[in-house]
Design an enzyme around this catalytic site. Structure first.
Site, PDB file in Angstrom:
ATOM      1  N   SER A  52      84.203  46.503  32.710  1.00 58.58           N
ATOM      2  CA  SER A  52      83.295  47.571  32.277  1.00 58.58           C
ATOM      3  C   SER A  52      81.869  47.148  32.619  1.00 58.58           C
ATOM      4  O   SER A  52      81.629  45.952  32.855  1.00 58.58           O
ATOM      5  CB  SER A  52      83.407  47.740  30.762  1.00 58.58           C
ATOM      6  OG  SER A  52      82.360  48.539  30.258  1.00 58.58           O
ATOM      7  N   TYR A  60      84.080  44.190  21.631  1.00 54.41           N
ATOM      8  CA  TYR A  60      84.571  44.818  22.877  1.00 54.41           C
ATOM      9  C   TYR A  60      83.874  44.168  24.073  1.00 54.41           C
ATOM     10  O   TYR A  60      84.515  43.818  25.064  1.00 54.41           O
ATOM     11  CB  TYR A  60      84.306  46.326  22.832  1.00 54.41           C
ATOM     12  CG  TYR A  60      84.700  47.038  24.105  1.00 54.41           C
ATOM     13  CD1 TYR A  60      86.042  47.156  24.464  1.00 54.41           C
ATOM     14  CD2 TYR A  60      83.740  47.596  24.956  1.00 54.41           C
ATOM     15  CE1 TYR A  60      86.413  47.801  25.643  1.00 54.41           C
ATOM     16  CE2 TYR A  60      84.102  48.245  26.122  1.00 54.41           C
ATOM     17  CZ  TYR A  60      85.439  48.348  26.457  1.00 54.41           C
ATOM     18  OH  TYR A  60      85.809  48.986  27.619  1.00 54.41           O
TER      19      TYR A  60
HETATM   20  P1  NDP Z   1      92.360  55.489  27.151  1.00 50.64           P
HETATM   21  O1  NDP Z   1      92.271  55.307  25.678  1.00 50.64           O
HETATM   22  O2  NDP Z   1      92.433  56.857  27.699  1.00 50.64           O
HETATM   23  O3  NDP Z   1      93.598  54.635  27.732  1.00 50.64           O
HETATM   24  C1  NDP Z   1      93.868  53.353  27.288  1.00 50.64           C
HETATM   25  C2  NDP Z   1      95.226  52.941  27.793  1.00 50.64           C
HETATM   26  O4  NDP Z   1      95.495  51.601  27.352  1.00 50.64           O
HETATM   27  C3  NDP Z   1      96.344  53.816  27.267  1.00 50.64           C
HETATM   28  O5  NDP Z   1      97.227  54.122  28.312  1.00 50.64           O
HETATM   29  C4  NDP Z   1      97.021  52.940  26.231  1.00 50.64           C
HETATM   30  O6  NDP Z   1      98.421  53.218  26.219  1.00 50.64           O
HETATM   31  C5  NDP Z   1      96.774  51.553  26.798  1.00 50.64           C
HETATM   32  N1  NDP Z   1      96.902  50.534  25.758  1.00 50.64           N
HETATM   33  C6  NDP Z   1      96.100  50.337  24.693  1.00 50.64           C
HETATM   34  N2  NDP Z   1      96.589  49.344  23.931  1.00 50.64           N
HETATM   35  C7  NDP Z   1      97.714  48.905  24.545  1.00 50.64           C
HETATM   36  C8  NDP Z   1      98.681  47.905  24.256  1.00 50.64           C
HETATM   37  N3  NDP Z   1      98.608  47.130  23.167  1.00 50.64           N
HETATM   38  N4  NDP Z   1      99.730  47.731  25.112  1.00 50.64           N
HETATM   39  C9  NDP Z   1      99.839  48.510  26.208  1.00 50.64           C
HETATM   40  N5  NDP Z   1      98.969  49.476  26.539  1.00 50.64           N
HETATM   41  C10 NDP Z   1      97.921  49.670  25.708  1.00 50.64           C
HETATM   42  O7  NDP Z   1      91.078  54.723  27.726  1.00 50.64           O
HETATM   43  P2  NDP Z   1      90.530  54.537  29.225  1.00 50.64           P
HETATM   44  O8  NDP Z   1      91.404  55.124  30.225  1.00 50.64           O
HETATM   45  O9  NDP Z   1      89.111  54.936  29.181  1.00 50.64           O
HETATM   46  O10 NDP Z   1      90.569  52.941  29.298  1.00 50.64           O
HETATM   47  C11 NDP Z   1      91.192  52.217  30.353  1.00 50.64           C
HETATM   48  C12 NDP Z   1      90.437  50.921  30.568  1.00 50.64           C
HETATM   49  O11 NDP Z   1      89.112  51.207  31.012  1.00 50.64           O
HETATM   50  C13 NDP Z   1      90.279  50.080  29.296  1.00 50.64           C
HETATM   51  O12 NDP Z   1      90.452  48.723  29.626  1.00 50.64           O
HETATM   52  C14 NDP Z   1      88.825  50.337  28.881  1.00 50.64           C
HETATM   53  O13 NDP Z   1      88.300  49.283  28.129  1.00 50.64           O
HETATM   54  C15 NDP Z   1      88.177  50.468  30.251  1.00 50.64           C
HETATM   55  N6  NDP Z   1      86.892  51.172  30.283  1.00 50.64           N
HETATM   56  C16 NDP Z   1      86.767  52.426  29.756  1.00 50.64           C
HETATM   57  C17 NDP Z   1      85.540  53.073  29.797  1.00 50.64           C
HETATM   58  C18 NDP Z   1      85.320  54.428  29.194  1.00 50.64           C
HETATM   59  O14 NDP Z   1      84.145  54.808  28.949  1.00 50.64           O
HETATM   60  N7  NDP Z   1      86.370  55.224  28.962  1.00 50.64           N
HETATM   61  C19 NDP Z   1      84.360  52.451  30.447  1.00 50.64           C
HETATM   62  C20 NDP Z   1      84.616  51.152  30.996  1.00 50.64           C
HETATM   63  C21 NDP Z   1      85.841  50.548  30.912  1.00 50.64           C
HETATM   64  P3  NDP Z   1      99.340  53.353  24.908  1.00 50.64           P
HETATM   65  O15 NDP Z   1      98.450  53.694  23.748  1.00 50.64           O
HETATM   66  O16 NDP Z   1     100.300  54.431  25.280  1.00 50.64           O
HETATM   67  O17 NDP Z   1      99.983  52.019  24.816  1.00 50.64           O
END
Ligand code: NDP
Length: 273
Positions: free
Chosen positions: A133, A146
């Site tokens: 990020s 975070y």
């Molecule tokens: P979402 O919340 O839309 O997606 C997060 C994903 O992570 C889901 O598919 C969820 O799947 C999965 N996840 C969370 N916890 C677990 C776990 N314990 N085991 C397996 N899967 C897990 O968020 P984003 O798409 O925005 O986030 C994706 C990445 O991008 C993250 O690493 C986030 O930190 C990073 N990011 C996001 C930004 C933003 O502004 N959105 C900016 C910069 C970076 P499920 O719950 O089904 O397991």
């Protein structure tokens, strides 16, 4: 285009969902991993395979990697994207939650890398793409734990890139700015919840409201711009070490680099108001 075998974590929503679908549409063999396996059903239309995986659960990670290796014989690309934000003042966030934040965003990512590396090393080829990020290089008000997790992903990825060079394995880092996904609402809920009844309640609640508002507007970039950067990292013959998708990502990091720390602190405080 070279068809690749790809394992994407966090493929049930947001960035991972878009990236998994885009890559499968391009003809790659995509395995999407997440806990909400039903949300990855659309992948099947393009030959993708949903896998139930919790990145804090050793057994499910081992089983997931084994499933891909048994079916395909190898993994070309691991996209470590699963993650969430536990926002809250450092004084307030319970240590269990801080540890869980690192378990998912850092140790889950690191363990999956360990699990795929033997087969990549054997073939002297592979690519690891870690979703960090802009806050892996700068901080946000109440984003302490975070940011710790993402700073750590940056260091781990840089160290790994050097270690893996002799084995022909590339390591890329994706550093998105704010992206309109469920992430913002989850982080804001944690902030409001952890601030309740504490000296940080007023600012915490205010910032949580601003975050909910921001992640509902169209001021933020959409996840497909990150999916495009991931696609570039997957398909490039010689990928870049870093990609910075999303509005303002480069500008933010440029100012973070050139401004004195206290100036940056002041900007972050104003943004949190
Ligand atoms: P979402 O919340 O839309 O997606 C997060 C994903 O992570 C889901 O598919 C969820 O799947 C999965 N996840 C969370 N916890 C677990 C776990 N314990 N085991 C397996 N899967 C897990 O968020 P984003 O798409 O925005 O986030 C994706 C990445 O991008 C993250 O690493 C986030 O930190 C990073 N990011 C996001 C930004 C933003 O502004 N959105 C900016 C910069 C970076 P499920 O719950 O089904 O397991």
């Amino acid at each position: 285009m070279n068809k690749k075998v790809i394992l994407v974590t966090g493929a049930s929503s947001g960035i991972g969902y878009d990236a998994a679908l885009e890559l499968a549409r391009q003809g790659h063999k995509v395995y999407g991993a997440a806990r909400r396996v039903e949300k990855m059903e659309p992948l099947k239309e393009f030959g993708g395979v949903p896998i139930k995986m919790d990145v804090t659960d050793e057994e499910s990670m081992q089983a997931g990697v084994k499933q891909v290796l048994e079916a395909e014989g190898h993994i070309d690309v691991l996209i470590n994207n699963a993650g969430y934000g536990y926002f809250g003042a450092i004084e307030n966030v319970p240590m269990e939650e801080a540890k869980r934040q690192l378990d998912v965003n850092l140790f889950g990512l690191a363990r999956l890398i360990q699990l795929v590396l033997p087969s990549m090393r054997e073939r002297k080829s592979g690519r690891i793409i870690n979703v960090s990020s802009v806050v892996g290089k700068s901080v946000l008000l109440f984003g302490g734990w975070y940011c710790v997790s993402k700073y750590a992903v940056e260091a781990l990825s840089d160290a790994l890139r050097i270690e893996l060079k002799p084995f022909g394995i590339d390591v890329c880092i994706i550093e998105p700015s704010g992206i309109k996904t469920e992430w913002g609402h989850i982080a804001a809920d944690h902030l409001a919840e952890s601030s309740k009844g504490t000296p940080y309640e007023k600012t915490g609640e205010k910032m949580a409201k601003t975050m909910h508002w921001g992640f509902n507007t169209n001021y933020l970039s959409s996840p497909d711009c990150v999916a495009k950067a991931i696609k570039r990292a997957v398909n490039a013959r010689r990928p870049r070490t870093r990609y910075r998708p999303g509005m303002g990502a480069n500008t933010m990091l440029f100012f973070h680099t050139i401004l004195p720390s206290r100036w940056w602190d002041a900007i972050v405080r104003v943004l949190g108001k």
